[in-house]
Motif scaffolding. Structure first.
Motif, PDB file in Angstrom:
ATOM      1  N   PHE A   9      16.749   8.763   6.219  1.00 37.31           N
ATOM      2  CA  PHE A   9      16.974   8.311   4.827  1.00 37.31           C
ATOM      3  C   PHE A   9      17.398   9.287   3.943  1.00 37.31           C
ATOM      4  CE2 PHE A   9      14.036   6.473   7.667  1.00 37.31           C
ATOM      5  CZ  PHE A   9      14.859   4.622   7.926  1.00 37.31           C
ATOM      6  N   PRO A  10      18.448   8.668   2.360  1.00 41.79           N
ATOM      7  CA  PRO A  10      18.614   9.281   1.774  1.00 41.79           C
ATOM      8  C   PRO A  10      17.359   9.203   0.886  1.00 41.79           C
ATOM      9  CG  PRO A  10      20.345   7.445   1.827  1.00 41.79           C
ATOM     10  CD  PRO A  10      18.680   6.665   2.400  1.00 41.79           C
ATOM     11  N   VAL A  11      17.982  10.766   0.338  1.00 48.76           N
ATOM     12  CA  VAL A  11      17.103  11.724  -0.494  1.00 48.76           C
ATOM     13  C   VAL A  11      17.018  11.420  -1.859  1.00 48.76           C
ATOM     14  CG1 VAL A  11      16.078  13.888  -0.834  1.00 48.76           C
ATOM     15  CG2 VAL A  11      16.413  13.581   1.324  1.00 48.76           C
ATOM     16  N   ILE A  12      15.872  11.002  -2.260  1.00 47.71           N
ATOM     17  CA  ILE A  12      16.301  10.468  -3.725  1.00 47.71           C
ATOM     18  C   ILE A  12      15.877  11.385  -4.205  1.00 47.71           C
ATOM     19  CG2 ILE A  12      15.610   8.390  -5.436  1.00 47.71           C
ATOM     20  CD1 ILE A  12      14.651   6.737  -3.103  1.00 47.71           C
ATOM     21  N   ASP A  13      15.212  12.283  -4.741  1.00 49.34           N
ATOM     22  CA  ASP A  13      14.394  12.626  -5.426  1.00 49.34           C
ATOM     23  C   ASP A  13      13.259  14.103  -4.336  1.00 49.34           C
ATOM     24  OD1 ASP A  13      13.458  14.184  -7.065  1.00 49.34           O
ATOM     25  OD2 ASP A  13      13.037  12.920  -8.894  1.00 49.34           O
ATOM     26  N   THR A  14      13.592  15.191  -4.476  1.00 50.58           N
ATOM     27  CA  THR A  14      12.330  16.076  -3.783  1.00 50.58           C
ATOM     28  C   THR A  14      11.905  16.796  -4.727  1.00 50.58           C
ATOM     29  OG1 THR A  14      13.606  18.225  -4.690  1.00 50.58           O
ATOM     30  CG2 THR A  14      14.403  17.187  -2.201  1.00 50.58           C
ATOM     31  N   ASP A  15      11.407  16.002  -5.318  1.00 51.63           N
ATOM     32  CA  ASP A  15       9.960  16.549  -6.801  1.00 51.63           C
ATOM     33  C   ASP A  15      10.003  15.365  -7.690  1.00 51.63           C
ATOM     34  OD1 ASP A  15       8.338  18.217  -7.724  1.00 51.63           O
ATOM     35  OD2 ASP A  15       8.883  19.091  -8.369  1.00 51.63           O
ATOM     36  N   PRO A  16       9.470  13.981  -7.009  1.00 49.55           N
ATOM     37  CA  PRO A  16       8.957  13.108  -8.090  1.00 49.55           C
ATOM     38  C   PRO A  16       8.468  13.571  -8.948  1.00 49.55           C
ATOM     39  CG  PRO A  16       8.706  12.217  -6.351  1.00 49.55           C
ATOM     40  CD  PRO A  16       9.143  13.887  -5.404  1.00 49.55           C
ATOM     41  N   ILE A  17       8.310  13.170 -10.508  1.00 51.85           N
ATOM     42  CA  ILE A  17       7.517  13.458 -11.242  1.00 51.85           C
ATOM     43  C   ILE A  17       6.474  12.296 -11.326  1.00 51.85           C
ATOM     44  CG2 ILE A  17       7.708  11.865 -13.381  1.00 51.85           C
ATOM     45  CD1 ILE A  17       7.402  14.430 -15.193  1.00 51.85           C
ATOM     46  N   PHE A  18       4.979  12.315 -11.356  1.00 53.23           N
ATOM     47  CA  PHE A  18       3.641  11.900 -10.737  1.00 53.23           C
ATOM     48  C   PHE A  18       3.760   9.759 -11.383  1.00 53.23           C
ATOM     49  CE2 PHE A  18       0.089   9.809 -11.596  1.00 53.23           C
ATOM     50  CZ  PHE A  18      -0.994  10.001 -10.609  1.00 53.23           C
ATOM     51  N   GLY A  19       4.122  10.550 -12.643  1.00 51.00           N
ATOM     52  CA  GLY A  19       4.103   8.983 -13.415  1.00 51.00           C
ATOM     53  C   GLY A  19       5.361   7.980 -12.524  1.00 51.00           C
ATOM     54  N   ARG A  20       6.750   8.397 -11.948  1.00 53.14           N
ATOM     55  CA  ARG A  20       7.419   7.707 -11.178  1.00 53.14           C
ATOM     56  C   ARG A  20       6.739   7.441  -9.808  1.00 53.14           C
ATOM     57  NH1 ARG A  20      12.647  10.702 -12.084  1.00 53.14           N
ATOM     58  NH2 ARG A  20      12.452   9.451 -13.952  1.00 53.14           N
ATOM     59  N   VAL A  21       6.133   8.399  -9.300  1.00 53.46           N
ATOM     60  CA  VAL A  21       5.338   7.961  -7.872  1.00 53.46           C
ATOM     61  C   VAL A  21       4.508   7.047  -7.964  1.00 53.46           C
ATOM     62  CG1 VAL A  21       4.271   8.506  -5.640  1.00 53.46           C
ATOM     63  CG2 VAL A  21       6.005  10.412  -6.885  1.00 53.46           C
ATOM     64  N   ILE A  22       4.202   7.001  -8.845  1.00 50.01           N
ATOM     65  CA  ILE A  22       3.115   5.537  -8.621  1.00 50.01           C
ATOM     66  C   ILE A  22       4.245   4.480  -9.114  1.00 50.01           C
ATOM     67  CG2 ILE A  22       0.999   4.297 -10.739  1.00 50.01           C
ATOM     68  CD1 ILE A  22      -0.090   7.063  -9.036  1.00 50.01           C
ATOM     69  N   ARG A  23       4.428   4.037 -10.401  1.00 53.29           N
ATOM     70  CA  ARG A  23       4.967   3.068 -10.404  1.00 53.29           C
ATOM     71  C   ARG A  23       6.126   2.782  -8.931  1.00 53.29           C
ATOM     72  NH1 ARG A  23       7.190   6.155 -14.971  1.00 53.29           N
ATOM     73  NH2 ARG A  23       9.869   6.410 -14.049  1.00 53.29           N
ATOM     74  N   TYR A  24       6.936   3.350  -8.183  1.00 47.53           N
ATOM     75  CA  TYR A  24       7.071   2.740  -6.921  1.00 47.53           C
ATOM     76  C   TYR A  24       6.580   2.710  -6.334  1.00 47.53           C
ATOM     77  CZ  TYR A  24      11.395   4.371  -9.389  1.00 47.53           C
ATOM     78  OH  TYR A  24      13.646   4.355 -10.529  1.00 47.53           O
ATOM     79  N   MET A  25       5.376   2.619  -6.597  1.00 46.19           N
ATOM     80  CA  MET A  25       4.507   2.164  -4.911  1.00 46.19           C
ATOM     81  C   MET A  25       4.927   0.695  -4.645  1.00 46.19           C
ATOM     82  SD  MET A  25       0.903   4.370  -6.054  1.00 46.19           S
ATOM     83  CE  MET A  25       0.790   5.573  -5.241  1.00 46.19           C
ATOM     84  N   ARG A  26       4.534   0.903  -3.502  1.00 49.51           N
ATOM     85  CA  ARG A  26       5.038  -0.528  -2.716  1.00 49.51           C
ATOM     86  C   ARG A  26       3.801  -1.247  -2.199  1.00 49.51           C
ATOM     87  NH1 ARG A  26       9.535  -0.610   1.949  1.00 49.51           N
ATOM     88  NH2 ARG A  26      11.039   0.669   0.739  1.00 49.51           N
ATOM     89  N   LEU A  27       3.270  -2.606  -2.638  1.00 54.73           N
ATOM     90  CA  LEU A  27       1.447  -3.529  -2.410  1.00 54.73           C
ATOM     91  C   LEU A  27       1.392  -2.875  -0.969  1.00 54.73           C
ATOM     92  CD1 LEU A  27      -0.005  -5.420  -3.463  1.00 54.73           C
ATOM     93  CD2 LEU A  27       1.818  -7.347  -1.485  1.00 54.73           C
TER      94      LEU A  27
END
Length: 170
Positions: A9-27
């Protein structure tokens, strides 16, 4: 940035910042984290309720069972959080389906661009320190079993597939 891996799948970010990973979490990430947190104390309770005589024969009381359940809860919560974080990070890396995250990333990019801000924030750290931080945290979620490591540093060293942000918007 150089291509780090072949992603389905398309690579969005190879080193996402902690807060963005948490905000983008799914149910489903939250559900997995909660389930893994509950497994430890649930198992301890199940084992302890039918073996009270075994506990008493070893000189242990219910207080010891409660301590064990508390410890199992802490371990379960740690494992649950790291698993949910790794699942969310794998979508940033394009290792699992990430259409929702691409849509959210594009919306965030448009909003920050309209505000005149950088997508990856600004940092007061020297560029050499930012590069070192990026080197340590890029792909670190793949090694959570060895040492949990997160990206808390804003830096410009992010890999991305073509088309994640349309050319006309860059």
């Amino acid at each position: 940035m150089r291509k780090l891996h072949d992603a389905p799948f398309p690579v969005i970010d190879t080193d996402p910042i902690f807060g963005r990973v948490i905000r983008y979490m799914r149910l489903s990430d939250y559900a997995m984290g909660i389930a893994l947190t509950a497994i430890g104390p649930g198992f301890m309770y199940w084992m302890g309720k039918d073996s009270q005589s075994a506990y008493q024969s070893m000189g242990l009381s219910r207080k010891h069972l409660h301590r064990g359940m508390g410890f199992a809860t802490v371990i379960g919560a740690t494992v649950g959080f790291l698993s949910a974080y790794a699942s969310s990070s794998s979508r940033f890396w394009g290792l699992s389906e990430n259409a929702r995250e691409i849509r959210m990333y594009r919306e965030e990019y448009r909003r920050l661009k309209a505000e005149g801000k950088s997508m990856h924030g600004t940092s007061s750290l020297p560029l050499s320190v930012q590069r070192t931080a990026a080197g340590y945290s890029t792909g670190a979620f793949l090694n959570f079993d060895v040492m949990p490591w997160f990206n808390f540093v804003n830096h410009p060293f992010h890999g991305q597939s073509d088309g994640v942000i349309p050319e006309d918007e860059k």
